[in-house]
Design a protein around this motif. Structure first.
Motif, PDB file in Angstrom:
ATOM      1  N   PHE A  32      48.697  37.685  43.691  1.00  0.00           N
ATOM      2  CA  PHE A  32      48.175  39.000  43.382  1.00  0.00           C
ATOM      3  C   PHE A  32      47.231  39.342  44.460  1.00  0.00           C
ATOM      4  N   LYS A 105      39.482  41.073  38.031  1.00  0.00           N
ATOM      5  CA  LYS A 105      40.959  40.915  38.115  1.00  0.00           C
ATOM      6  C   LYS A 105      41.420  39.605  38.078  1.00  0.00           C
ATOM      7  N   ASN A 109      44.349  38.322  35.087  1.00  0.00           N
ATOM      8  CA  ASN A 109      45.522  38.062  35.624  1.00  0.00           C
ATOM      9  C   ASN A 109      45.646  36.602  35.607  1.00  0.00           C
TER      10      ASN A 109
END
Length: 149
Positions: A32, A105, A109
């Motif tokens: 990511f 984030k 995720n």
């Protein structure tokens, strides 16, 4: 393993990404790649001043900012594609704290590891200005790897 790599246009971020690919990446990993966009500084104006609203100048600043963000995204898209790395690119705007955005984030995720570069601020500058990596270290329980400059 899911790995979040925080990047910007700095040499430190690129070195952190390169180190990950060379030293740690496994074919089953998903990367990511997160860039937290800064809000560009816009000119100030006053309605009492003579003259028009600086729309042309603001348009120029915003266009350059968007071009820089697109260039960064394209650079990493190519790098990830060349190595055939499973990835998701996240371009986020920070409402204030890039560190908080990285922490959020990473949690959202479900990443197993956060990787980021260090700008190498001295102790005094880091104390006064703060440090994104320092913030992330103190606000997440996810393991973090910080690559020094």
């Amino acid at each position: 393993m899911n790995v979040l790599i925080a990047v910007d246009s700095s040499e430190h971020a690129e070195k952190a990404y390169d180190w990950y690919v060379k030293s740690l990446h496994k074919p089953d990993n998903t990367v990511f790649l997160l860039h937290v966009k800064d809000v560009p500084k816009l000119p100030t104006f006053s309605f009492t001043e003579a003259g028009a609203f600086p729309a042309e100048e603001i348009t120029k600043i915003m266009t350059k900012h968007n071009d820089d963000v697109n260039k960064l995204e394209n650079t990493y898209t190519v790098k990830l594609g060349q190595k055939k790395i499973k990835n998701k690119i996240l371009m986020e705007s920070s409402g204030g704290s890039p560190g908080q955005c990285i922490v959020d984030k990473a949690k959202e995720n479900k990443v197993d590891l956060i990787i980021m570069g260090s700008r190498g601020l001295g102790t005094v500058r880091r104390t006064i200005l703060g440090s994104v990596s320092d913030y992330v270290v103190h606000h997440t329980k996810i393991p973090i790897l910080i690559c020094p400059k």
